[in-house]
Design a protein around this motif. Sequence first.
Motif, PDB file in Angstrom:
ATOM      1  N   UNK A  65      35.125  -0.231   4.401  1.00  0.00           N
ATOM      2  CA  UNK A  65      34.681   0.195   2.876  1.00  0.00           C
ATOM      3  C   UNK A  65      33.804  -0.991   2.421  1.00  0.00           C
ATOM      4  N   UNK A  66      32.636  -0.351   1.257  1.00  0.00           N
ATOM      5  CA  UNK A  66      31.771  -1.361   0.965  1.00  0.00           C
ATOM      6  C   UNK A  66      32.507  -2.755   0.195  1.00  0.00           C
ATOM      7  N   UNK A  70      39.286  -2.780   5.686  1.00  0.00           N
ATOM      8  CA  UNK A  70      38.975  -1.867   6.853  1.00  0.00           C
ATOM      9  C   UNK A  70      40.217  -0.705   6.630  1.00  0.00           C
ATOM     10  N   UNK A  71      39.590   0.304   6.735  1.00  0.00           N
ATOM     11  CA  UNK A  71      40.662   1.423   6.502  1.00  0.00           C
ATOM     12  C   UNK A  71      40.820   2.212   8.090  1.00  0.00           C
ATOM     13  N   UNK A 116      36.101   3.795  -2.893  1.00  0.00           N
ATOM     14  CA  UNK A 116      34.797   3.468  -2.407  1.00  0.00           C
ATOM     15  C   UNK A 116      34.679   3.947  -0.815  1.00  0.00           C
ATOM     16  N   UNK A 117      35.848   3.499  -0.031  1.00  0.00           N
ATOM     17  CA  UNK A 117      35.755   3.841   1.357  1.00  0.00           C
ATOM     18  C   UNK A 117      35.671   5.394   1.427  1.00  0.00           C
ATOM     19  N   UNK A 118      35.859   6.210   0.877  1.00  0.00           N
ATOM     20  CA  UNK A 118      35.821   7.500   0.870  1.00  0.00           C
ATOM     21  C   UNK A 118      34.516   8.112   0.877  1.00  0.00           C
ATOM     22  N   UNK A 119      33.606   7.127   0.032  1.00  0.00           N
ATOM     23  CA  UNK A 119      32.185   7.844   0.050  1.00  0.00           C
ATOM     24  C   UNK A 119      31.453   7.743   1.676  1.00  0.00           C
ATOM     25  N   UNK A 263      43.704   6.421   0.090  1.00  0.00           N
ATOM     26  CA  UNK A 263      44.404   5.157   0.764  1.00  0.00           C
ATOM     27  C   UNK A 263      45.309   4.378  -0.148  1.00  0.00           C
ATOM     28  N   UNK A 264      46.387   4.441  -0.304  1.00  0.00           N
ATOM     29  CA  UNK A 264      47.375   3.709  -0.728  1.00  0.00           C
ATOM     30  C   UNK A 264      47.034   2.320  -0.492  1.00  0.00           C
ATOM     31  N   UNK A 265      46.891   1.511  -1.601  1.00  0.00           N
ATOM     32  CA  UNK A 265      46.682   0.005  -1.309  1.00  0.00           C
ATOM     33  C   UNK A 265      45.077  -0.348  -1.580  1.00  0.00           C
ATOM     34  N   UNK A 266      44.327   1.014  -1.680  1.00  0.00           N
ATOM     35  CA  UNK A 266      42.772   0.710  -1.622  1.00  0.00           C
ATOM     36  C   UNK A 266      42.238   0.474  -3.178  1.00  0.00           C
TER      37      UNK A 266
END
Length: 412
Positions: A65-66, A70-71, A116-119, A263-266
């Motif tokens: 993730x930006x 780490x996902x 942001x990670x989902x971008x 993501x739970x916790x993101x």
Amino acid sequence: MVYCFSFKSTLIFTLVCILLLSVFVCESVPLNETRFKPMEELKKMIRVRTHLKKINKPSVKTIQSPDGDLIDCVVSHLQPAFDHPKLKGQKPLEGPSERPKGHNSSNNEIYETVQLWAELGYCPEGTIPIRRTTEKDVLRASSLRRFGRKIKRGVRHDTMSGGHEHAVAYVNGDEYYGAKANMNVWTPEVTDPYEFSLSQLWVISGSFGNDLNTIEAGWQVSPELYGDGFPRFFTYWTTDEYQATGCYNLLCSGIVQTNNRIAIGAAISPRSFYNGEQFDISVMIWKDPKDGHWWLQFGSGEIIGYWPSFLFSHLQKHASMVQFGGEIVNSGSNGYHTSTQMGSGHFPDEGFGKAAYFRNMQVVDWDNSLLPLVNSQLQADKSSCYDIKEGQNNEWGNYIYYGGPGRNAGCQ
């Protein structure tokens, strides 16, 4: 190779050597580290790494993730929930039998937040995103036993306990089967690494003693848990007043996640700005009338997953209280009240664009229908530090403004 010839040739020391050898070989720890680390430190690292192996499941894909997370994309039936004896060998349910009547999946957010990670792309179908837990995450906790758990008390009742302070609206005295609200997301300053600031809704049952059951979801800033000051989407549950059961997010066997996009916790992004644009999230928790599990929805209709009913005692039936609002921990580490902020860090009198809010606050009744709050009550543990005010209109339904700066001229 590590030699054990300096130990006495007794069985107990031989076993210690074997244990240390297995850890060093499996983890590829350099030889010079093994010679200089004290034995207690080695034992601690063994426990930490064993725990990490338990909660960090094998992934089919990892996304950087930006914002630094780490996902890991983990096959759904291998997530931590399925470590529970009652779920071993099973697979997640596909979804709830129905959503509460009166639910509007569009939610008409002011601006909806994202992660942001989902971008960079979602996890593949059949997997779920899990924020990877690191050694640093675990070592920041006061103890391994307390890692991922709240310190009592996390629910407002009659008195402050453990330094927890609240500003909440609540209803009780009836049977509740869920709750829903929109809350705007901020980045409150947390001034002590062992404090936190959160905004959430609570679904509660029990006597507020050792049998307290809660399900909680919202956003929080927790430097101890996450190592930064970002607001993060989180969940929590307990069935014994935060003592031995329950945890944040997916850090133990609890919530069963079914969603591959959240993501739970993101971290949540973007966030609200003082006197600027406001960004909020919608959270709904409800008890499915057919399967009896407690389901969680986030944002514009995203079903996140469910807490199996067998996790609970009182909540196997229904909730007896619902709360909406903010909570902080005041550690008093400097001998005076913390400057940790709640919500936006500004008092509710400042209103829209400046204070934190909950809007469209509703509860789910016995008929699985969403209803506005009736006879709600307000409680601020220390109104000179964090306060709360309520209102009602056609656009926002029942709403509250809440929060504050913590330490100030009236809050010492």
